[in-house]
Design an enzyme around this catalytic site. Structure first.
Site, PDB file in Angstrom:
ATOM      1  N   TYR A  60       0.825  -1.279   0.018  1.00 36.11           N
ATOM      2  CA  TYR A  60      -0.096   0.138  -0.039  1.00 36.11           C
ATOM      3  C   TYR A  60       0.999   1.305  -0.031  1.00 36.11           C
ATOM      4  O   TYR A  60       1.853   1.502   0.833  1.00 36.11           O
ATOM      5  CB  TYR A  60      -0.925   0.069   1.213  1.00 36.11           C
ATOM      6  CG  TYR A  60      -1.880   1.213   1.427  1.00 36.11           C
ATOM      7  CD1 TYR A  60      -2.692   1.413   0.526  1.00 36.11           C
ATOM      8  CD2 TYR A  60      -1.526   2.243   2.161  1.00 36.11           C
ATOM      9  CE1 TYR A  60      -3.675   2.377   0.521  1.00 36.11           C
ATOM     10  CE2 TYR A  60      -2.209   3.196   2.549  1.00 36.11           C
ATOM     11  CZ  TYR A  60      -3.423   3.473   1.458  1.00 36.11           C
ATOM     12  OH  TYR A  60      -4.137   4.646   1.708  1.00 36.11           O
ATOM     13  N   ASP A  63       9.264   2.819  -0.132  1.00 38.64           N
ATOM     14  CA  ASP A  63       8.198   3.555   0.461  1.00 38.64           C
ATOM     15  C   ASP A  63       8.326   3.142   1.963  1.00 38.64           C
ATOM     16  O   ASP A  63       8.073   1.952   2.681  1.00 38.64           O
ATOM     17  CB  ASP A  63       6.814   2.910   0.064  1.00 38.64           C
ATOM     18  CG  ASP A  63       5.660   3.398   1.002  1.00 38.64           C
ATOM     19  OD1 ASP A  63       5.864   4.188   1.983  1.00 38.64           O
ATOM     20  OD2 ASP A  63       4.498   3.406   0.574  1.00 38.64           O
ATOM     21  N   LYS A 113       4.792   9.571   8.869  1.00 40.85           N
ATOM     22  CA  LYS A 113       4.321   9.274  10.200  1.00 40.85           C
ATOM     23  C   LYS A 113       5.487   9.794  11.160  1.00 40.85           C
ATOM     24  O   LYS A 113       5.370  10.730  11.517  1.00 40.85           O
ATOM     25  CB  LYS A 113       4.370   7.677  10.191  1.00 40.85           C
ATOM     26  CG  LYS A 113       3.041   7.353   9.417  1.00 40.85           C
ATOM     27  CD  LYS A 113       2.987   5.858   9.551  1.00 40.85           C
ATOM     28  CE  LYS A 113       1.980   5.145   8.415  1.00 40.85           C
ATOM     29  NZ  LYS A 113       0.603   5.427   8.918  1.00 40.85           N
TER      30      LYS A 113
END
Length: 441
Positions: free
Chosen positions: A146, A247, A275
């Protein structure tokens, strides 16, 4: 520590559904896959969440990863408060964004860094840059990885989109309505942890590929750990002229100061972060090779901009977080030890109850798949999709009722923070033994 009422959460959820799609601002929060009432949170401190009904939970979501130091960490709170005295947004450069970029480049080896506002913006921008730099248009991603909700990446995606769809060497159908097939056709799909499939795809289409984007450790299909031969295949994609894009929105600064790429010895051309890099405030970043990053505007021809990019509050929180991590070289060892003990305790509790569970873990990330296979043997999207989601939902509700807030999806990682101690571990494992055993609350 046990749940007694959800009256206020229920009322808020009802109000929210009248004004917000599904009552939430990100799908997994709705508890759709686990049932029950999503908890509306009033406050968070250390390793705990407190909901609107005054129920306190040991938290293993950590805002889906950013809170590696725990909630409301005093150093981060002070950094944000200090920055706030100078204003909330400038729309112009500031000192903290330079300081954070300098720290990120030093910790990761990236030549240049550009700040954005989310992980989705980071991956979207990195792939636009790869296309601009290479002059090619196709992207390769892996089934179940994702990379945010940009149209071209909602193809065979993980997170809330996990399905049993059959992929092929080449284009695949979108994972979401609203994504034109024309967009999806520019995304080629391969299998995570299948080096032969990746090699075959690159032999066939490598000359057309601008970038191969991947999660070094997958978190949004549950935790999936890369095999050594797959890591070698990832490095081979560079021979075609394609850029390798890591990623690390989830794994960056969580698994080491240089994320999963540092832990695994990878050398991507570009890396995406989010994050932790914002210390719990909205932020993302992408960076890497200086010659590639110099293609970004205003220096280069690849346009990318953002009103709130480099926001002073987010920069202050991110800078304080990374400085705190760097100043505490033992933190990653402590996170590892806690999560290893958690995995061992879950294993024992499931075995005692006769519940089939398979645990995957790297550092402070863990998924307990409800499957009857050995720990560590779930390696692909298809493997993860065989999990007993009904069994997981029952167990999740049992944990929640006992004061432990696990990730409300079988296909997500949980996150351990520096605020978790032996006390929280004991509470968690006691709850797990009861939940696996079906003991009434």
């Amino acid at each position: 520590m046990t749940s007694s009422t959800t009256t206020r959460s229920e009322a808020l959820f009802e109000r929210a559904r009248a004004v917000t799609p599904g009552g939430v601002n990100s799908p997994v929060r709705a508890f759709k896959s686990v049932g029950g009432v999503p908890r509306f949170i009033r406050e968070a401190h250390g390793a705990y969440l407190t909901d609107m009904d005054d129920t306190r939970y040991v938290d293993y979501i950590g805002s889906w990863g950013p809170m590696i130091l725990g909630h409301d960490h005093p150093t981060i709170r002070e950094a944000i408060a200090t920055a706030l005295t100078g204003g909330t947004s400038f729309g112009a450069p500031g000192e903290r964004e330079v300081e954070l970029a300098e720290l990120v480049t030093r910790l990761t080896g990236a030549g240049r860094v550009r700040f954005v506002n989310s992980g989705t913006e980071a991956t979207m921008s990195a792939l636009r840059l790869a296309r601009g730099f290479t002059g090619r248009k196709f992207i390769v991603k892996f089934r179940g990885n994702y990379h945010g909700h940009a149209d071209g990446l909602l193809v065979e995606a993980g997170s809330g989109l996990l399905t049993n769809a059959e992929g092929v060497l080449g284009s695949a159908a979108p994972s979401s309505a609203g994504v034109p097939e024309e967009y999806a056709s520019l995304t080629l799909v391969s299998e995570y942890n299948d080096p032969a499939a990746l090699d075959a795809l690159m032999r066939l289409r490598g000359h057309e590929v601008a970038a191969v984007i991947f999660e070094p450790v997958v978190g949004n299909a549950g935790v999936l750990v890369p095999t050594p031969d797959f890591l070698e295949a990832l490095h081979r994609v560079k021979a075609s002229g394609a850029l390798l894009v890591a990623d690390e929105v989830m794994t960056g600064f969580r698994l080491s100061l240089n994320g999963a790429t540092g832990l695994l010895g990878l050398e991507p051309d570009l890396t995406c972060w989010g994050k932790i890099i914002g210390g719990g405030l909205p932020v993302g970043a992408y960076g890497g090779r200086a010659d590639v990053m110099d293609f970004v505007s205003p220096q280069g021809p690849v346009y990318q901009a953002g009103t709130l990019s480099g926001n002073p509050l987010a920069m202050a929180a991110g800078l304080a977080t990374l400085q705190t991590l760097e100043a505490d070289p033992g933190i990653y060892g402590r996170l590892e030890a806690y999560t290893a003990a958690l995995a061992s305790g879950l294993r024992a509790a499931a075995d005692e109850a006769g519940v089939p569970v398979s645990i995957n873990r790297v550092g402070s990330m863990l998924t307990a798949f409800h499957q009857d296979v050995p720990d560590g043997s779930i390696r692909t999207y298809a493997d993860a999709a065989r999990s007993d989601t009904t069994g997981f939902a029952t167990w999740f509700q049992g944990m929640l009722a006992r004061g432990v807030y696990w990730a409300p999806s079988q296909f997500e990682s949980i996150f351990v923070s520096g605020a978790h101690t032996d006390r929280e571990l004991n509470v968690t494992l006691e709850a797990a033994r009861s939940a696996y055993g079906g003991t009434p609350v």
